[in-house]
Design a protein around this motif. Structure first.
Motif, short mmCIF file in Angstrom:
data_model
loop_
_atom_site.label_atom_id
_atom_site.label_comp_id
_atom_site.label_asym_id
_atom_site.label_seq_id
_atom_site.Cartn_x
_atom_site.Cartn_y
_atom_site.Cartn_z
N GLU A 29 8.51 45.10 11.94
CA GLU A 29 8.48 43.69 12.60
C GLU A 29 7.60 43.54 13.79
O GLU A 29 6.88 42.72 14.25
N TYR A 30 7.59 44.87 14.72
CA TYR A 30 7.08 44.88 16.04
C TYR A 30 5.51 45.23 15.65
O TYR A 30 4.81 44.27 16.46
N GLY A 31 5.19 45.75 14.70
CA GLY A 31 3.68 45.79 14.42
C GLY A 31 3.28 44.70 13.92
O GLY A 31 1.99 44.18 14.22
N ASN A 32 4.06 43.87 13.06
CA ASN A 32 3.50 42.63 12.46
C ASN A 32 3.36 41.59 13.61
O ASN A 32 2.54 41.06 13.86
N TYR A 33 4.21 41.61 14.84
CA TYR A 33 4.32 40.92 15.81
C TYR A 33 2.98 41.04 16.75
O TYR A 33 2.32 39.95 17.07
N MET A 34 2.95 42.26 16.97
CA MET A 34 1.55 42.76 17.83
C MET A 34 0.41 42.19 17.38
O MET A 34 -0.56 41.76 18.00
N THR A 35 0.34 42.47 15.73
CA THR A 35 -1.06 41.88 15.07
C THR A 35 -1.32 40.47 15.33
O THR A 35 -2.42 39.96 15.58
N ARG A 36 0.13 39.59 15.29
CA ARG A 36 -0.16 38.17 15.47
C ARG A 36 -0.49 37.69 16.97
O ARG A 36 -1.34 36.90 17.21
N ILE A 37 0.06 38.51 18.06
CA ILE A 37 0.00 37.85 19.20
C ILE A 37 -1.33 38.15 19.82
O ILE A 37 -1.88 37.53 20.67
N GLU A 38 -1.84 39.35 19.63
CA GLU A 38 -2.89 39.83 20.03
C GLU A 38 -4.33 38.88 19.52
O GLU A 38 -5.19 38.80 20.11
N THR A 39 -4.08 38.27 18.44
CA THR A 39 -5.03 37.24 18.06
C THR A 39 -4.72 35.84 18.12
O THR A 39 -5.49 35.00 17.96
N ASP A 40 -3.84 35.51 18.70
CA ASP A 40 -3.14 34.28 19.17
C ASP A 40 -4.04 33.65 20.17
O ASP A 40 -4.00 34.21 21.41
N LYS A 41 -4.64 32.65 20.02
CA LYS A 41 -5.47 31.95 21.10
C LYS A 41 -4.76 31.62 22.43
O LYS A 41 -4.93 31.53 23.40
N ASP A 42 -3.70 30.97 22.10
CA ASP A 42 -2.81 30.27 23.28
C ASP A 42 -2.53 31.70 23.83
O ASP A 42 -2.17 31.38 25.37
N TRP A 43 -1.95 32.70 23.32
CA TRP A 43 -1.32 33.93 24.26
C TRP A 43 -2.63 34.25 25.03
O TRP A 43 -2.54 34.67 26.06
#
Length: 105
Positions: free
Chosen positions: A63-77
């Motif tokens: 879950e941590y790895g999936n989260y990091m993959t998503r957040i690193e490409t999130d434009k708002d983040w």
């Protein structure tokens, strides 16, 4: 499986606690949307007393790895982080950060 959390210790600058907590609330919305669970703690004793510990929790490493993959490409983040990092008058000083894994009992 062991829970995984990342923690960031932030020391609010004088008179900036409310603004810092607004930043944390903004971050929480983005973090939740990407699969993380955020908690904020006021450190009342120990070496980081007076800081806010911002903890993002995950059920396991996958879950941590999936989260990091998503957040690193999130434009708002990305925009949020750029705004915080470029602030001429920051709301807090970064004291420490870490990655934790639950110890099986």
């Amino acid at each position: 499986m062991a829970a995984v959390s990342s923690v960031l210790f932030l020391k609010p600058l004088p008179g900036r606690l409310e603004a810092l907590m607004r930043d944390v609330a903004r971050a929480e919305k983005i973090i939740k949307r990407n699969g993380g669970s955020l908690r904020a703690y006021n450190e009342v004793s120990g070496p980081n007393a007076g800081t806010i510990a911002v903890v993002v929790e995950h059920s396991d490493w996958k879950e941590y790895g999936n989260y990091m993959t998503r957040i690193e490409t999130d434009k708002d983040w990305q925009s949020f982080v750029a705004e915080i990092n470029s602030a001429k008058s920051p709301n807090a000083e970064r004291v420490a950060s870490g990655l934790n894994v639950e110890v099986p009992s």
